[in-house]
Design an enzyme around this catalytic site. Structure first.
Site, PDB file in Angstrom:
ATOM      1  N   THR A 168       9.960  -4.988  12.723  1.00  0.00           N
ATOM      2  CA  THR A 168      10.420  -3.586  13.016  1.00  0.00           C
ATOM      3  C   THR A 168       9.819  -2.552  11.938  1.00  0.00           C
ATOM      4  O   THR A 168       9.157  -2.941  10.953  1.00  0.00           O
ATOM      5  CB  THR A 168      11.793  -3.385  13.247  1.00  0.00           C
ATOM      6  OG1 THR A 168      12.395  -3.784  11.977  1.00  0.00           O
ATOM      7  CG2 THR A 168      12.155  -4.328  14.478  1.00  0.00           C
ATOM      8  N   TYR A 169       9.767  -1.329  12.211  1.00  0.00           N
ATOM      9  CA  TYR A 169       9.299  -0.444  11.240  1.00  0.00           C
ATOM     10  C   TYR A 169       9.729  -0.319   9.760  1.00  0.00           C
ATOM     11  O   TYR A 169      10.926  -0.706   9.504  1.00  0.00           O
ATOM     12  CB  TYR A 169       9.617   1.128  11.667  1.00  0.00           C
ATOM     13  CG  TYR A 169       8.684   2.175  11.103  1.00  0.00           C
ATOM     14  CD1 TYR A 169       7.486   2.266  11.144  1.00  0.00           C
ATOM     15  CD2 TYR A 169       9.379   3.244  10.458  1.00  0.00           C
ATOM     16  CE1 TYR A 169       6.790   3.054  10.543  1.00  0.00           C
ATOM     17  CE2 TYR A 169       8.716   4.142   9.740  1.00  0.00           C
ATOM     18  CZ  TYR A 169       7.211   4.312   9.848  1.00  0.00           C
ATOM     19  OH  TYR A 169       6.539   5.055   9.217  1.00  0.00           O
ATOM     20  N   MET A 170       8.856  -0.526   8.883  1.00  0.00           N
ATOM     21  CA  MET A 170       9.181  -0.833   7.516  1.00  0.00           C
ATOM     22  C   MET A 170       9.418   0.181   6.561  1.00  0.00           C
ATOM     23  O   MET A 170       9.545   0.019   5.294  1.00  0.00           O
ATOM     24  CB  MET A 170       7.925  -1.675   7.076  1.00  0.00           C
ATOM     25  CG  MET A 170       6.717  -0.909   6.771  1.00  0.00           C
ATOM     26  SD  MET A 170       5.816  -0.776   8.337  1.00  0.00           S
ATOM     27  CE  MET A 170       4.635   0.669   7.739  1.00  0.00           C
TER      28      MET A 170
END
Length: 340
Positions: free
Chosen positions: A61-63
């Site tokens: 997922t978005y980091m």
């Protein structure tokens, strides 16, 4: 030492206690950067670059996130993965949920975790080298959040030595893992959970108060107080987060900038400040003391958040910032020339 070599030794006391350890929360940007630096020596910039590739390939997922929250989909995927890989015995009886404790945290995204409704096993991800290391780290940390607590037994022993004219006390402690729980998947600061479990075990032999002991040898050790350790990238990120300086997307650029401009250099994992850094910091602190400190920076971050939320008017804030009584223009004009 000579006197103690002739002493009578015995066990004075034995205390046994049991402790439970809970897994750490899922990764957010700052903790991922810290752990990747501790485990693999990755810089914050490298960690974010690798994570970007994993995100673009649909593996995580978005980091860039402040939130340790896991979605229901992620929680179910983690719990299913635990049963499949480790068995139900290692599954936490209750679903664990996490919330951000940081002031001003931005929680538009969930925690950094493997993407999808079922997590791709690291060995089946097709990744290699650094990408595999980082994905494996994220996978293990996420899985560990839903695993059972670890149970440890600690034994503290006081040993007495009696001589003709003196008595001395020595302390030792032992540790035994009763049930590894989430240690089976993830141990902070170690990239090999199995080896970490072995290293955490240091059991003592069965002892009871009053037991006589035989000394097989004594060693004298000197001790010197050491200065505080230098910042590493991991500890610097933690300090920035603690003081409310920056955002998840800026930690890597902050650390890169101070090195690119010659304010610090890497010595192993340590960040060593340069004379340029001391000179520039001293100059700014003497002329702009109200603006060059972490409190000002964290308050600025908070005010920008309030502007974004519509609680503060941006034009009024900027006018005060530049033209106010303690504004930037007045402060600069009052300094005169720097040569003075």
């Amino acid at each position: 030492k000579a006197e103690l070599e002739e002493a009578r030794w015995s066990v004075n006391s034995v205390e046994v206690s049991e402790q439970r350890r809970k897994p750490a929360p899922p990764f957010i940007t700052s903790t991922l950067q810290q752990e990747a630096n501790r485990k693999f020596g990755f810089s914050a910039r490298d960690t974010m670059s690798i994570a970007q590739k994993l995100y673009e390939n649909g593996l995580i997922t978005y980091m860039r996130t402040d939130s340790p929250t896991l979605s229901e989909q992620a929680t179910k995927a983690a719990r299913d993965g635990i049963v499949e890989k480790y068995g139900e015995h290692y599954l936490s009886p209750k679903v664990r949920t996490y919330r951000s404790k940081g002031k001003g945290a931005q929680e538009a995204h969930e925690a950094i975790r493997p993407a999808g409704a079922s997590f791709t096993l690291p060995e089946k991800s097709g990744l290699r080298a650094r990408e595999l290391k980082l994905y494996d780290l994220i996978w293990k940390r996420t899985i560990a959040t839903q695993m059972a607590e670890a149970r440890l037994e600690f034994t503290n022993v006081t040993v007495g030595a009696e001589t003709a004219s003196h008595s001395a006390e020595f302390h030792t402690s032992g540790r035994k893992i009763l049930f590894p729980g989430y240690f089976r998947a993830y141990v902070e600061g170690s990239d090999d959970p199995e080896a970490a479990i072995e290293n955490q075990e240091s059991p003592l032999p069965a002892l009871a108060a009053g037991d006589p002991l035989a000394s097989t040898g004594l060693e004298t050790l000197s001790h010197e107080t050491r200065p505080p350790a230098r910042y590493t990238e991991a500890t610097l990120v933690r300090e920035l987060e603690k003081r409310g300086v920056g955002r998840p997307s800026t930690y890597a650029s902050i650390i890169s900038t101070i090195q690119d401009r010659g304010y610090a250099r890497s010595d192993g994992k340590a960040l060593v400040p340069s004379f340029t850094a001391f000179a520039v910091s001293g100059l700014l602190e003497s002329h702009f003391p109200d603006m060059v400190n972490s409190t000002f920076t964290s308050e600025l971050e908070e005010n920008l958040d309030r502007i974004a939320q519509g609680e503060v008017d941006s034009i009024s804030y900027l006018q005060e910032y530049f033209l106010g009584e303690k504004g930037l223009r007045g402060t600069a004009e009052n300094q005169g020339s720097l040569s003075d």
